[in-house]
Design an enzyme around this catalytic site. Structure first.
Site, PDB file in Angstrom:
ATOM      1  N   SER A   1      25.841   4.556 -22.803  1.00  0.00           N
ATOM      2  CA  SER A   1      26.429   5.942 -22.359  1.00  0.00           C
ATOM      3  C   SER A   1      26.420   6.034 -20.807  1.00  0.00           C
ATOM      4  CB  SER A   1      25.313   6.909 -23.030  1.00  0.00           C
ATOM      5  OG  SER A   1      25.637   7.151 -24.159  1.00  0.00           O
TER       6      SER A   1
ATOM      7  N   LYS B   1      29.706   7.420 -19.687  1.00  0.00           N
ATOM      8  CA  LYS B   1      29.923   8.828 -19.494  1.00  0.00           C
ATOM      9  C   LYS B   1      30.014   9.363 -18.046  1.00  0.00           C
ATOM     10  CE  LYS B   1      28.308  10.225 -23.922  1.00  0.00           C
ATOM     11  NZ  LYS B   1      27.304   9.171 -24.793  1.00  0.00           N
TER      12      LYS B   1
ATOM     13  N   SER C   1      24.180  13.680 -23.382  1.00  0.00           N
ATOM     14  CA  SER C   1      24.992  12.696 -23.662  1.00  0.00           C
ATOM     15  C   SER C   1      25.628  12.739 -24.935  1.00  0.00           C
ATOM     16  CB  SER C   1      23.977  11.281 -23.846  1.00  0.00           C
ATOM     17  OG  SER C   1      24.588  10.256 -23.699  1.00  0.00           O
TER      18      SER C   1
END
Length: 356
Positions: A55, A58, A110
């Protein structure tokens, strides 16, 4: 029986050797520590190895979404977004959510559903947005990075490196909107399943002096008023079974900033604290060139509007040198700072007549 067991073991080994290399990437790890201002690598280990980043993807999703949409745009949540695999902020198909709220859900919690919704809005489709992410990565010089989705879910070709990922965070923090969101500890969402979102990044929650965002009201936490030295002020967490634990953190202390990224590091919180403390211990912020006017020759001079401040260790202070390149035709110049043969910083300068 023994012969059969040996045959089975042999077949298992053969199958493992035939697996794509990236599917075995869970055994790889690396870290990079950058000067937060210049992007120079201060410490590293296996920093250019191409690994899954989970993640931490992101970070780039947020920046590309910010650059390609309006914060107050309303996004209609699609069924694809609402049913996204993995971590979620529990968006409902058909509800309307602003880009700004989706960005908070993306960075603090997230949310893969938020990532998909932002991608569909800013890129026209998830696939179109991924193309934007890769194009932006090329412009940024992220040579070890390829994105296959906006969330960081595992894909054999979705890879980056510790150094590239640290540079992603450094670049993204130059955007004021991203910096505000990535530094937020709490945010009260106004989605259908609205709740108080707490940032998953532990080091930010430990009194880092950042803003608490509650609806439209910005407050300062009590412990932030003490402004602890050497604290984290922005970052992102990540995890998949293949990538392991991934973590990106931006730290600051007395005018110094550094960015730490670890990939597949189980003890990441302590490693980040240790690496940032090593920066403060080994490096100090030095004025390499003061602001002002400098004579180049009897006809030309240059002017620096701001001093050049760099993080240098004791050995580097002795070997730093300045090189000026001047284009007389255009009356432009570039002042470069070198350590040995490595250029670590460059800034454009004004070229003037010496008698001005």
């Amino acid at each position: 029986m023994l012969r059969l067991v040996r045959l089975i073991l042999f077949m298992i080994v053969v199958v493992m050797l035939m697996l794509p290399q990236t599917s075995l990437a869970r055994g790889g790890s690396g870290y990079a520590v950058l000067d937060g201002d210049t992007g120079r690598v201060l410490f590293k280990s296996n920093s250019d190895a191409r690994l899954p980043i989970a993640s931490l993807t992101k970070i780039w999703t947020a920046l590309v979404a910010i650059e390609n949409s309006n914060l107050q745009d309303e996004v209609v949540i699609s069924p694809r977004a609402a049913t996204s695999e993995g971590s979620s902020i529990y968006l409902q198909a058909g509800e309307r959510v602003t880009v700004e709220t989706l960005l908070y859900g993306l960075m603090l919690r997230s949310g893969n559903d938020a990532a998909t919704a932002l991608a569909e809005h800013a890129g026209g489709s998830v696939e179109g947005f991924v193309k934007l992410m890769n194009e932006r990565a090329v412009v940024a010089g992220l040579t070890n990075t390829v994105f296959m989705n906006p969330s960081g879910l595992h894909h054999d070709e979705h890879l980056s490196s510790a150094r590239d990922t640290a540079e992603m965070l450094r670049i993204a923090l130059q955007n004021k909107t991203f910096k505000k969101i990535a530094s937020t500890v709490l945010y009260r969402a106004n989605t259908e399943n609205g709740m108080l979102w707490e940032n998953k990044h532990r080091l930010l929650r430990e009194g880092s002096g950042v803003a608490i965002e509650i609806g439209d009201v910005t407050q300062q936490p009590v412990n932030a008023l003490k402004s602890a030295k050497g604290s984290a002020f922005a970052g992102k967490t990540g995890f998949t079974k293949v990538a392991g634990r991934t973590l990106a953190t931006a730290f600051q202390k007395d005018g110094q900033t550094c960015i730490v990224v670890t990939l597949n590091e189980s003890d990441d919180w302590n490693v980040h604290r240790g690496l940032s403390n090593k920066v403060w211990q080994d490096y100090s912020l030095e004025t390499v060139v003061k602001k002002g006017k400098y004579k180049v020759n009897k006809n030309l001079s240059i002017r620096l509007e701001e001093p050049i401040l760099l993080q240098l260790n004791k050995e580097e202070k002795e070997s730093v040198r300045q090189v000026l390149h001047v284009s007389r035709k255009r009356m432009e110049g570039v002042l470069s700072i070198f350590l040995g043969e490595e250029r670590i910083y460059a800034v454009p300068v004004k070229v003037e007549s010496a008698d001005r």
